[in-house]
Design a protein around this motif. Structure first.
Motif, PDB file in Angstrom:
ATOM      1  N   ASP A  23       0.817  -1.222   0.000  1.00 27.28           N
ATOM      2  CA  ASP A  23       0.000   0.000   0.000  1.00 27.28           C
ATOM      3  C   ASP A  23       0.850   1.272   0.000  1.00 27.28           C
ATOM      4  O   ASP A  23       0.322   2.368   0.094  1.00 27.28           O
ATOM      5  N   GLY A  24       2.181   1.116  -0.085  1.00 29.08           N
ATOM      6  CA  GLY A  24       3.072   2.261  -0.131  1.00 29.08           C
ATOM      7  C   GLY A  24       3.648   2.667   1.215  1.00 29.08           C
ATOM      8  O   GLY A  24       4.543   3.503   1.281  1.00 29.08           O
ATOM      9  N   ARG A  25       3.140   2.096   2.300  1.00 29.42           N
ATOM     10  CA  ARG A  25       3.661   2.437   3.631  1.00 29.42           C
ATOM     11  C   ARG A  25       4.999   1.735   3.860  1.00 29.42           C
ATOM     12  O   ARG A  25       5.283   0.699   3.276  1.00 29.42           O
ATOM     13  N   LYS A  26       5.784   2.324   4.753  1.00 33.32           N
ATOM     14  CA  LYS A  26       7.087   1.774   5.117  1.00 33.32           C
ATOM     15  C   LYS A  26       7.215   1.801   6.625  1.00 33.32           C
ATOM     16  O   LYS A  26       6.528   2.572   7.299  1.00 33.32           O
ATOM     17  N   GLY A  27       8.099   0.969   7.147  1.00 35.31           N
ATOM     18  CA  GLY A  27       8.340   0.977   8.571  1.00 35.31           C
ATOM     19  C   GLY A  27       9.479   0.065   8.951  1.00 35.31           C
ATOM     20  O   GLY A  27       9.894  -0.792   8.172  1.00 35.31           O
ATOM     21  N   VAL A  28       9.980   0.264  10.161  1.00 35.28           N
ATOM     22  CA  VAL A  28      11.034  -0.584  10.700  1.00 35.28           C
ATOM     23  C   VAL A  28      10.402  -1.542  11.703  1.00 35.28           C
ATOM     24  O   VAL A  28       9.673  -1.122  12.606  1.00 35.28           O
ATOM     25  N   PHE A  29      10.689  -2.814  11.523  1.00 34.71           N
ATOM     26  CA  PHE A  29      10.146  -3.868  12.370  1.00 34.71           C
ATOM     27  C   PHE A  29      11.279  -4.404  13.248  1.00 34.71           C
ATOM     28  O   PHE A  29      12.241  -4.974  12.751  1.00 34.71           O
ATOM     29  N   ASP A  30      11.155  -4.195  14.560  1.00 35.87           N
ATOM     30  CA  ASP A  30      12.119  -4.713  15.524  1.00 35.87           C
ATOM     31  C   ASP A  30      11.646  -6.110  15.925  1.00 35.87           C
ATOM     32  O   ASP A  30      10.734  -6.261  16.738  1.00 35.87           O
ATOM     33  N   VAL A  31      12.260  -7.107  15.346  1.00 33.45           N
ATOM     34  CA  VAL A  31      11.812  -8.483  15.537  1.00 33.45           C
ATOM     35  C   VAL A  31      11.926  -8.901  17.002  1.00 33.45           C
ATOM     36  O   VAL A  31      11.069  -9.628  17.512  1.00 33.45           O
ATOM     37  N   ARG A  32      12.943  -8.432  17.714  1.00 31.79           N
ATOM     38  CA  ARG A  32      13.135  -8.809  19.124  1.00 31.79           C
ATOM     39  C   ARG A  32      11.943  -8.455  20.000  1.00 31.79           C
ATOM     40  O   ARG A  32      11.710  -9.096  21.025  1.00 31.79           O
ATOM     41  N   LYS A  33      11.190  -7.433  19.634  1.00 31.62           N
ATOM     42  CA  LYS A  33      10.036  -7.023  20.440  1.00 31.62           C
ATOM     43  C   LYS A  33       8.860  -7.988  20.311  1.00 31.62           C
ATOM     44  O   LYS A  33       7.952  -7.960  21.140  1.00 31.62           O
ATOM     45  N   HIS A  34       8.873  -8.824  19.270  1.00 24.58           N
ATOM     46  CA  HIS A  34       7.695  -9.651  18.990  1.00 24.58           C
ATOM     47  C   HIS A  34       7.979 -11.138  18.844  1.00 24.58           C
ATOM     48  O   HIS A  34       7.035 -11.926  18.730  1.00 24.58           O
ATOM     49  N   VAL A  35       9.248 -11.511  18.844  1.00 25.41           N
ATOM     50  CA  VAL A  35       9.602 -12.914  18.665  1.00 25.41           C
ATOM     51  C   VAL A  35      10.568 -13.335  19.772  1.00 25.41           C
ATOM     52  O   VAL A  35      11.573 -12.666  20.000  1.00 25.41           O
ATOM     53  N   GLN A  36      10.238 -14.430  20.442  1.00 27.25           N
ATOM     54  CA  GLN A  36      11.177 -15.020  21.387  1.00 27.25           C
ATOM     55  C   GLN A  36      12.050 -15.981  20.604  1.00 27.25           C
ATOM     56  O   GLN A  36      11.537 -16.856  19.898  1.00 27.25           O
TER      57      GLN A  36
END
Length: 102
Positions: A23-36
């Motif tokens: 959809d054209g949006r961008k972002g940074v995904f910090d995997v450590r915050k959501h994956v053990q």
């Protein structure tokens, strides 16, 4: 193609990913915050293995060589900061105690 499909990724330091969505949006995904990093996700704790992330050609989500993947809708909301739909928030409030145990 769905709006939440991941169309581009760049591996950043500290287990983060710079993502672009259909959809054209961008972002940074910090995997450590959501994956053990245990169980099937344990190899992701190794920075060299983590960097082997790809976009699954069929599902348009993040995946690693061992088959570990993540829900593209969740990644979208986590990376862009756009709140989850109201029905998800209601479910989380209703089941907060059970979700906290996981």
């Amino acid at each position: 193609m769905a709006d939440h499909d991941i169309i581009r990724l760049e591996v950043l330091p500290d287990f983060r990913l710079n993502l672009a969505f259909a959809d054209g949006r961008k972002g940074v995904f910090d995997v450590r915050k959501h994956v053990q990093f245990d169980g099937i996700a344990e190899p992701l704790g190794d920075p060299e293995y983590f960097a082997q992330v790809n976009i699954d050609p069929e599902w348009k989500t993040l995946c690693w060589p061992n088959g570990y993947d993540l829900c593209p809708d969740c990644i979208y909301h986590w990376a862009t900061g756009i709140p989850f739909p109201d029905y998800v928030q209601k479910y989380e409030r209703k089941h907060a105690k059970e979700l906290a145990k996981t």
